[in-house]
Design a protein around this motif. Sequence first.
Motif, PDB file in Angstrom:
ATOM      1  N   GLN A  16      47.736 -13.136 108.119  1.00 36.03           N
ATOM      2  CA  GLN A  16      48.805 -14.118 108.206  1.00 36.03           C
ATOM      3  C   GLN A  16      49.519 -14.082 109.552  1.00 36.03           C
ATOM      4  OE1 GLN A  16      51.315 -14.446 104.800  1.00 36.03           O
ATOM      5  NE2 GLN A  16      52.395 -16.213 105.623  1.00 36.03           N
ATOM      6  N   LYS A  17      49.518 -12.940 110.213  1.00 37.14           N
ATOM      7  CA  LYS A  17      50.137 -12.888 111.545  1.00 37.14           C
ATOM      8  C   LYS A  17      49.390 -13.803 112.510  1.00 37.14           C
ATOM      9  CE  LYS A  17      52.063  -8.215 111.102  1.00 37.14           C
ATOM     10  NZ  LYS A  17      52.040  -6.818 111.630  1.00 37.14           N
ATOM     11  N   ASN A  18      48.060 -13.787 112.439  1.00 34.81           N
ATOM     12  CA  ASN A  18      47.281 -14.713 113.271  1.00 34.81           C
ATOM     13  C   ASN A  18      47.588 -16.156 112.900  1.00 34.81           C
ATOM     14  OD1 ASN A  18      46.022 -12.588 114.573  1.00 34.81           O
ATOM     15  ND2 ASN A  18      44.181 -12.666 113.305  1.00 34.81           N
ATOM     16  N   PHE A  19      47.701 -16.409 111.607  1.00 39.06           N
ATOM     17  CA  PHE A  19      47.993 -17.769 111.146  1.00 39.06           C
ATOM     18  C   PHE A  19      49.343 -18.237 111.678  1.00 39.06           C
ATOM     19  CE2 PHE A  19      49.976 -20.623 108.067  1.00 39.06           C
ATOM     20  CZ  PHE A  19      49.018 -21.619 107.961  1.00 39.06           C
ATOM     21  N   ASP A  20      50.357 -17.382 111.565  1.00 37.54           N
ATOM     22  CA  ASP A  20      51.695 -17.763 112.009  1.00 37.54           C
ATOM     23  C   ASP A  20      51.744 -18.003 113.520  1.00 37.54           C
ATOM     24  OD1 ASP A  20      52.568 -17.558 109.404  1.00 37.54           O
ATOM     25  OD2 ASP A  20      53.365 -15.520 109.633  1.00 37.54           O
ATOM     26  N   LYS A  21      50.924 -17.264 114.268  1.00 34.99           N
ATOM     27  CA  LYS A  21      50.886 -17.436 115.723  1.00 34.99           C
ATOM     28  C   LYS A  21      49.955 -18.577 116.147  1.00 34.99           C
ATOM     29  CE  LYS A  21      49.636 -13.216 116.597  1.00 34.99           C
ATOM     30  NZ  LYS A  21      49.223 -11.977 117.329  1.00 34.99           N
ATOM     31  N   GLY A  22      49.165 -19.096 115.203  1.00 36.62           N
ATOM     32  CA  GLY A  22      48.193 -20.125 115.567  1.00 36.62           C
ATOM     33  C   GLY A  22      47.014 -19.567 116.330  1.00 36.62           C
ATOM     34  N   THR A  23      46.656 -18.299 116.057  1.00 34.30           N
ATOM     35  CA  THR A  23      45.537 -17.643 116.735  1.00 34.30           C
ATOM     36  C   THR A  23      44.297 -17.745 115.868  1.00 34.30           C
ATOM     37  OG1 THR A  23      47.042 -16.074 117.799  1.00 34.30           O
ATOM     38  CG2 THR A  23      44.710 -15.478 117.731  1.00 34.30           C
ATOM     39  N   PHE A  24      43.371 -18.602 116.258  1.00 36.80           N
ATOM     40  CA  PHE A  24      42.162 -18.852 115.474  1.00 36.80           C
ATOM     41  C   PHE A  24      40.939 -18.539 116.343  1.00 36.80           C
ATOM     42  CE2 PHE A  24      45.083 -22.444 114.035  1.00 36.80           C
ATOM     43  CZ  PHE A  24      45.750 -21.618 113.123  1.00 36.80           C
TER      44      PHE A  24
ATOM     45  N   VAL B 229      31.770 -28.440 109.830  1.00 34.68           N
ATOM     46  CA  VAL B 229      32.753 -27.477 109.329  1.00 34.68           C
ATOM     47  C   VAL B 229      33.923 -28.285 108.791  1.00 34.68           C
ATOM     48  CG1 VAL B 229      34.223 -25.509 109.878  1.00 34.68           C
ATOM     49  CG2 VAL B 229      32.044 -25.803 111.077  1.00 34.68           C
ATOM     50  N   ALA B 230      34.249 -28.115 107.525  1.00 32.63           N
ATOM     51  CA  ALA B 230      35.293 -28.927 106.898  1.00 32.63           C
ATOM     52  C   ALA B 230      36.187 -28.063 106.023  1.00 32.63           C
ATOM     53  CB  ALA B 230      34.675 -30.049 106.070  1.00 32.63           C
ATOM     54  N   GLY B 231      37.475 -28.342 106.073  1.00 31.73           N
ATOM     55  CA  GLY B 231      38.439 -27.583 105.287  1.00 31.73           C
ATOM     56  C   GLY B 231      38.905 -26.337 106.013  1.00 31.73           C
ATOM     57  N   GLY B 232      39.680 -25.545 105.319  1.00 32.16           N
ATOM     58  CA  GLY B 232      40.259 -24.345 105.904  1.00 32.16           C
ATOM     59  C   GLY B 232      41.649 -24.118 105.334  1.00 32.16           C
ATOM     60  N   THR B 233      42.479 -23.414 106.090  1.00 31.92           N
ATOM     61  CA  THR B 233      43.750 -22.927 105.571  1.00 31.92           C
ATOM     62  C   THR B 233      44.936 -23.691 106.141  1.00 31.92           C
ATOM     63  OG1 THR B 233      42.793 -20.717 105.388  1.00 31.92           O
ATOM     64  CG2 THR B 233      45.179 -20.866 105.269  1.00 31.92           C
ATOM     65  N   ALA B 234      45.754 -24.230 105.235  1.00 25.25           N
ATOM     66  CA  ALA B 234      47.010 -24.874 105.626  1.00 25.25           C
ATOM     67  C   ALA B 234      48.192 -23.946 105.416  1.00 25.25           C
ATOM     68  CB  ALA B 234      47.229 -26.155 104.825  1.00 25.25           C
ATOM     69  N   ARG B 235      48.059 -23.025 104.461  1.00 19.41           N
ATOM     70  CA  ARG B 235      49.186 -22.142 104.129  1.00 19.41           C
ATOM     71  C   ARG B 235      48.645 -20.920 103.403  1.00 19.41           C
ATOM     72  NH1 ARG B 235      53.258 -21.622  99.889  1.00 19.41           N
ATOM     73  NH2 ARG B 235      55.341 -21.355 100.766  1.00 19.41           N
ATOM     74  N   TYR B 236      49.157 -19.743 103.736  1.00 20.19           N
ATOM     75  CA  TYR B 236      48.780 -18.519 103.057  1.00 20.19           C
ATOM     76  C   TYR B 236      49.514 -18.404 101.724  1.00 20.19           C
ATOM     77  CZ  TYR B 236      45.750 -16.177 106.413  1.00 20.19           C
ATOM     78  OH  TYR B 236      44.675 -15.827 107.189  1.00 20.19           O
ATOM     79  N   GLU B 237      48.932 -17.637 100.817  1.00 17.85           N
ATOM     80  CA  GLU B 237      49.531 -17.465  99.501  1.00 17.85           C
ATOM     81  C   GLU B 237      50.825 -16.656  99.583  1.00 17.85           C
ATOM     82  OE1 GLU B 237      46.918 -15.218  96.990  1.00 17.85           O
ATOM     83  OE2 GLU B 237      46.887 -13.495  98.326  1.00 17.85           O
TER      84      GLU B 237
END
Length: 669
Positions: free
Chosen positions: A89-97, A133-141
Amino acid sequence: MAYRPSKSFKKTALGSGAALLLAALNAPAALTFAEDTYHSYKIRQSSYRIQYGSWGLVDLPEQYRINAMHAALLHTGKVLLIAGSGNNQKNFDKGTFDTILWDPRDNTFKKIPTPEDFFCSGHTQLPDGRLLVAGGTARYEVLDGKVTRAGGGMRVKNESPDKAVTLRKGTRFRSPSGVEYQAKFDVTVPRAKREFEVTYGRGGRMTPWKTKVVAAEARVFVEAVRAGAQGLTTEAAQYEVVGLKGKDADNVYGLAERLSVDKQDFQGIKSAYEFDPLAERYVPVDPMRDARWYPTLVTLEDGRVLAVSGLNDVGDVVPGDNEYYDPRTKKWTKGPFHYFPTYPALFLTRGGKLLYTGSNAGYGPKDKGREPGVWDLRTNRFTKVEGLEDPDQLETSSSVLLPPAQDQKVMVLGGGGVGESRLATRRTAVVDLKEENPVFRTTARLPQGTRYLSSVLLPDDSVFTTGGSTDYRGRSASDIHKAQFYYARTDTFVAAADPTVGRNYHSEALLLPDGRVATFGSDPLFADKDNTKLGKFEHRLEVYTPPYLYRDPARRPVLGAGPQEVEWGGRATFKAADTGRVRRARLMRPSAVTHSTDVEQRSVELGLTKTAGSVTVEVPGDPTLVPPGWYMLFVTDADGTPSEAKWLRVKAPPARPAEPQPEGPQPES
């Protein structure tokens, strides 16, 4: 006089006793060291490798170590490894993909700019060699007990037939009691539809047209602006959109039935991209109609792609809304309605129907959508397939279309109970789809109950299986450091060399063009047997070299120059030396694998003719057997030793021009 030992004797005796005691205490460690030393020696011997093969770690520079969630082999011979935010989630919050491109020919790596979070997306091979490649994560649980603001799905209505409305992330909705909630994502609501009604009066006379406006609707996840119990709701209500005025305020509003502090699941995105293997970049295409996290994408005989299941934009399993992607138009259209749990294993079968084996990965109720069956997309009829042992242990199981594809036999291997269940099964089973009423029949058992098993088709028609664990996400140090071959003709498992790296959740394996198997990833829940230390994602990349590559390399079949394209039902000729050794030819579709799910790989038997200096292969004319796209062409000798692959694209023949019709009236037939 009693005997008394001298001081020197005492020292010697005490020293010897201490040494003996120390030796006794260290005996297990010494024995383990000796065993490890002997094992290391044994596995390096040619005789061992010819029988069991060998494993080797790839030197992976630190800057390229990512949490590889997805792996796909491209027709350039390179492997695309996708992490997205990598379950971090830290990567997600930083936008690091992250995405890495690995070239196994020289073990070089390249970072690929990754525009969105493709963590737990779906992917499939397209006819031109691109990877969708389709879909992915918009928000962590957010887990139970950690949700502080009430939230849930809100339906946004638009009653204006004149214009669509876009509400940006952060838009507020106000309840009748004054409590405010904010949208966590952008949401666009289409224009309302005008429908015309015709009514008839006495005598059947038609009355003037009447127009009815039908509101359009979109969905968005909202969360209370303030923490606390005031945001909880249990009854349906209408919500005004803060900031809208005049007619817009009348036409656009929200509807919600229940907003709570229950666990909030992962949420999906609608985004879709094609990865271009030549330009080595992601190219955006039209987004899906539904957001999806954990979806399955499967390429059909006409080159279109069907996207199935996943968690939507409010964290619910998509209720059955599936959709088609057309690579020619880059657009999505509505597909047949059927409910599946997430990452369902769906295989294109002869005739164009899809077989759902029951294998899936993780989300959905225990009693819904888990029974195997044959799905006719044209009629949307789903026919159950019975006979599967341990039907309650299909989650995290593996499924493969056994080689050759012409046999139409599909195998299910292992699996576990739903969710965090400790159940794991040794069961394997095969269904023969050529039968009038196909049923699963139990086949040779795995050495032990296994979840997250990786299963890879090899050019010699065997199935290589490796890794997995006996418990949920490798809990209690339950990773299985074993590998084996399955031979369908004899229904037997035969041991292979043991892998060094354990693999469980979020691991992948795929066949390389040189005949080796590469393995990636693993996301253990804990790092110790007592489950007291959190696990770390496995970054090591390990490659398995099968026994067939340790036979006499001078006698390995070799394919020379030849075409790169062939049509259905067509022939392709390649130069080849010592063609007398060549016995069989196979087209093998490259993998696109995640979460033990790889519905892409298939091995197709080819017609084979030989001359003194060439081999000619004939491709079946059935597109449901050979979906359009790039394949690896292998030829093998009588022992199953394969050549290195040649890449061959299978494409539809050009459309025939319409025959001219004769002028004038035609006789009746």
